[in-house]
Design a protein around this motif. Structure first.
Motif, PDB file in Angstrom:
ATOM      1  N   ARG A   6       0.747  -1.053   0.001  1.00  0.00           N
ATOM      2  CA  ARG A   6       0.065  -0.112   0.021  1.00  0.00           C
ATOM      3  C   ARG A   6       0.917   1.277  -0.002  1.00  0.00           C
ATOM      4  O   ARG A   6       1.778   1.639   0.822  1.00  0.00           O
ATOM      5  N   ILE A  50     -10.342   5.715   4.521  1.00  0.00           N
ATOM      6  CA  ILE A  50      -8.943   4.853   4.384  1.00  0.00           C
ATOM      7  C   ILE A  50      -8.322   4.708   5.704  1.00  0.00           C
ATOM      8  O   ILE A  50      -7.703   5.863   6.087  1.00  0.00           O
ATOM      9  N   THR A  51      -8.502   3.537   6.413  1.00  0.00           N
ATOM     10  CA  THR A  51      -7.935   3.403   7.847  1.00  0.00           C
ATOM     11  C   THR A  51      -6.663   2.752   7.903  1.00  0.00           C
ATOM     12  O   THR A  51      -5.938   2.695   8.646  1.00  0.00           O
ATOM     13  N   THR A  52      -6.545   1.867   6.869  1.00  0.00           N
ATOM     14  CA  THR A  52      -5.372   0.824   6.546  1.00  0.00           C
ATOM     15  C   THR A  52      -4.352   1.667   6.380  1.00  0.00           C
ATOM     16  O   THR A  52      -4.243   2.484   5.558  1.00  0.00           O
ATOM     17  N   PRO A  53      -2.820   1.671   7.194  1.00  0.00           N
ATOM     18  CA  PRO A  53      -2.032   2.369   6.875  1.00  0.00           C
ATOM     19  C   PRO A  53      -1.238   2.033   5.750  1.00  0.00           C
ATOM     20  O   PRO A  53      -1.484   0.809   5.264  1.00  0.00           O
ATOM     21  N   PHE A  54      -0.248   2.645   5.375  1.00  0.00           N
ATOM     22  CA  PHE A  54       0.550   2.646   4.380  1.00  0.00           C
ATOM     23  C   PHE A  54       1.858   2.285   4.755  1.00  0.00           C
ATOM     24  O   PHE A  54       2.523   2.295   5.580  1.00  0.00           O
ATOM     25  N   ASP A  55       2.346   1.155   3.500  1.00  0.00           N
ATOM     26  CA  ASP A  55       3.806   0.583   3.671  1.00  0.00           C
ATOM     27  C   ASP A  55       4.875   1.714   3.353  1.00  0.00           C
ATOM     28  O   ASP A  55       5.928   1.504   3.863  1.00  0.00           O
ATOM     29  N   SER A 112      -8.437   9.017   7.002  1.00  0.00           N
ATOM     30  CA  SER A 112      -9.587   8.188   7.915  1.00  0.00           C
ATOM     31  C   SER A 112     -10.774   8.676   7.674  1.00  0.00           C
ATOM     32  O   SER A 112     -11.908   7.974   7.579  1.00  0.00           O
ATOM     33  N   ALA A 172       2.384   2.707   8.245  1.00  0.00           N
ATOM     34  CA  ALA A 172       2.188   1.542   9.187  1.00  0.00           C
ATOM     35  C   ALA A 172       3.537   1.582  10.047  1.00  0.00           C
ATOM     36  O   ALA A 172       4.697   2.340   9.649  1.00  0.00           O
ATOM     37  N   ASP A 182      -1.019  -1.068  -4.453  1.00  0.00           N
ATOM     38  CA  ASP A 182      -2.179  -0.389  -4.166  1.00  0.00           C
ATOM     39  C   ASP A 182      -2.043   0.847  -3.644  1.00  0.00           C
ATOM     40  O   ASP A 182      -1.596   1.180  -2.773  1.00  0.00           O
ATOM     41  N   HIS A 205       0.243   8.335   8.549  1.00  0.00           N
ATOM     42  CA  HIS A 205      -0.438   7.502   7.573  1.00  0.00           C
ATOM     43  C   HIS A 205       0.383   6.330   7.336  1.00  0.00           C
ATOM     44  O   HIS A 205       0.009   5.163   6.646  1.00  0.00           O
TER      45      HIS A 205
END
Length: 201
Positions: free
Chosen positions: A51, A110-115, A106, A144, A72, A142
């Motif tokens: 991500r 969009i709540t999943t953090p980014f790599d 969020s 992970a 993604d 933002h």
């Protein structure tokens, strides 16, 4: 109210500036120029299907290339003309109009953090100077745990590299590697460009 970015001041002064910028890169793409150097470096930094947040994505050339590589991608830019071009030229990623100084994905669900975060194309010097530190903190938020950032910009644009290093440290972004180009040339005191690869502390 957040101070207007230097980019949007340019757009206010010259309403055709964004369209010129879009057409410049479209012309370069038609000519076969290499526009994916930043994306290749970021692709090497992350696992497959990562991500990635393209912060200050412009017309989408970096995020578009990363999406083609299987990642993604979410791209955010303050300029709606550039976002419209990204949607036209690089379908696939989620392209969003937004001010990086107020970035809170969020609120958009969009709540999943980014790599990883990529911030290419002299984005930071185009920000309002008073917002640069806040933008770096929001990029950090933002990511992970252990997530990485790739940030590149040129010297002589009103944002000294030393000031950036201070702002990055205050945002808990720790440098892993400093380069002078996206093709991995080393950074020196005389470099006129900085590519900083950092990780989230």
């Amino acid at each position: 109210m957040v101070e207007q970015s230097i980019w949007m001041q340019k757009v206010t002064d010259d309403p055709g500036h964004s369209t010129w910028y879009v057409e410049r890169f479209r012309s370069m793409a038609r000519a076969g120029d290499d526009l994916a150097g930043e994306a290749r470096l970021v692709d090497a930094m992350v696992p497959r299907h990562a991500r990635i947040l393209d912060a200050g994505c412009g017309p989408g050339r970096v995020g578009g290339a990363l999406a083609e590589a299987g990642h993604d991608v979410v791209g955010v830019d303050v300029d709606p003309v550039l976002i419209e071009a990204a949607e036209q030229d690089h379908p696939g990623p989620l392209w969003m109009v937004g001010d990086l100084a107020e970035l809170d994905l969020s609120a958009q669900g969009i709540t999943t953090p980014f790599d990883a975060v990529v911030c290419a194309g002299n984005v930071l010097p185009f920000l309002a100077p008073s917002t640069r530190g806040e933008v770096l903190k929001r990029l950090h938020a933002h990511l992970a745990p252990g997530g990485r950032a790739a940030i590149g910009f040129g010297a002589g644009r009103g944002y000294a590299f030393s000031e950036f290093f201070e702002d990055a440290a205050a945002a808990a972004l720790e440098p892993d590697l400093l380069l002078s180009t996206w093709d991995l040339r080393p950074f020196t005191d005389d470099s006129d460009f900085l590519v900083a690869l950092l990780h989230k502390r």
